[in-house]
Design an enzyme around this catalytic site. Structure first.
Site, PDB file in Angstrom:
ATOM      1  N   SER A  10       0.820  -1.299   0.055  1.00 13.06           N
ATOM      2  CA  SER A  10       0.089  -0.002   0.101  1.00 13.06           C
ATOM      3  C   SER A  10       0.879   1.216  -0.055  1.00 13.06           C
ATOM      4  O   SER A  10       1.876   1.300   0.525  1.00 13.06           O
ATOM      5  CB  SER A  10      -0.852   0.036   1.300  1.00 13.06           C
ATOM      6  OG  SER A  10      -1.551   1.203   1.370  1.00 13.06           O
ATOM      7  N   TYR A  20      -3.027  -0.426  10.411  1.00 12.97           N
ATOM      8  CA  TYR A  20      -2.729  -1.095   9.067  1.00 12.97           C
ATOM      9  C   TYR A  20      -1.398  -0.462   8.427  1.00 12.97           C
ATOM     10  O   TYR A  20      -0.909  -1.033   7.841  1.00 12.97           O
ATOM     11  CB  TYR A  20      -3.939  -0.326   8.080  1.00 12.97           C
ATOM     12  CG  TYR A  20      -3.734  -0.769   6.801  1.00 12.97           C
ATOM     13  CD1 TYR A  20      -4.299  -1.987   6.452  1.00 12.97           C
ATOM     14  CD2 TYR A  20      -3.530   0.102   5.690  1.00 12.97           C
ATOM     15  CE1 TYR A  20      -4.376  -2.500   5.011  1.00 12.97           C
ATOM     16  CE2 TYR A  20      -3.458  -0.379   4.426  1.00 12.97           C
ATOM     17  CZ  TYR A  20      -3.971  -1.705   4.075  1.00 12.97           C
ATOM     18  OH  TYR A  20      -3.795  -1.882   2.569  1.00 12.97           O
TER      19      TYR A  20
END
Length: 277
Positions: free
Chosen positions: A135, A148
């Site tokens: 990501s 996350y």
């Protein structure tokens, strides 16, 4: 002409995993699509995929899926796309130990456990592709995404180390680094927010109201959002290219923050990240 490859993809119930499974199948590859819920496995099988149940938070499920996979492929596998992951929202100070553990069980520990079981297969055959879906939040951190962020930073560290350790084996490691992508990610994150965060007991109560509204917003919640097929296109290159890239940026925010991280002092970058969040 594309040489057909055998590919395992995690997290195929929707979003990036599902789109990538479709694209690779259309290109003639033999796709083993996995999902955690039996209903999703049945749906994928009905759509013509070889579907396996795989829960990355469960070691027994990982071992069972790998055994079933290798039985169906005569012990061979060309590539794995480590896609399955979820995002736990919340300020870092509101994340309990068990909540952090759950985030890492799937995004990091389970993903790497699966990968470690497949490395000997690829080493024996002298070839393999290990593709991680990371990501932009594996490059930079943003507020209220600490669990996350940390899981993707950890994944990047494992992938970078593995690339060094597997040099010369014929096994290539690639990282896909998307920004905002249309998927069920926010819907799933909101459910986790409701389950694990108590805003009434938090210093961040006011901010959580805006966070909850963003997570429930219909349609793209961030500029420059792209469809899941944009990630699938990068996976295709990582799988099929003679010399795959080490990192594949997807979406404008990833290119932007990847560039800014290289050129800006950390304090200046922090200012931009606070505003972007």
């Amino acid at each position: 002409m594309v040489t057909a490859k055998t590919v395992l993809i995690t997290g195929c119930s929707s979003g990036i995993g599902y789109a990538t499974a479709q694209v690779l199948k259309q290109r003639g590859h033999r796709v083993f699509a996995t999902a955690r819920k039996p209903d999703d496995v049945a749906r994928l099988a009905a759509e013509g995929f070889t579907a396996l149940r795989l829960d990355l938070a469960d070691s027994a499920s990982i071992r069972s899926a790998v055994a079933e996979l290798l039985a169906l492929t005569d012990g061979r596998l060309d590539a794995v796309f480590n896609n399955a992951a979820f995002g736990q929202p919340g300020a870092v100070e509101d994340l309990g130990r068990e909540v952090l553990r759950q985030q890492f069980e799937t995004n990091v520990f389970g993903t790497q456990e699966l990968t470690n079981l497949l490395i000997p297969v690829m080493r024996r055959q002298g070839y393999g592709r290990i593709i991680y879906n990371s990501s932009v939040l594996g490059l930079v951190a943003m507020t209220y995404r600490g669990a996350y962020n940390a899981s993707k930073f950890a994944l990047e560290g494992l992938a970078d180390t593995l690339r060094l350790e597997l040099h010369g084996t014929g096994i290539h490691i690639a990282l896909i680094e998307p920004g905002p992508i249309r998927s069920d990610f926010r819907k799933n994150a909101f459910a986790l927010y409701q389950a694990n965060i108590d805003p009434s007991q938090s210093y961040h109560h006011g901010t959580y109201q805006a966070l909850a509204a963003r997570l429930q917003k219909q349609g793209p919640a961030a500029p420059f959002t792209l469809p899941a097929e944009a990630v699938a296109a990068k996976v295709v290159h990582a799988l099929e290219a003679k010399r795959p890239k080490i990192r594949y940026y997807v979406t404008f925010p990833t290119y932007l923050f990847g560039f800014l991280k290289r050129i800006l002092p950390a304090a200046w970058l922090d200012v931009l990240l606070r505003k972007a969040a």
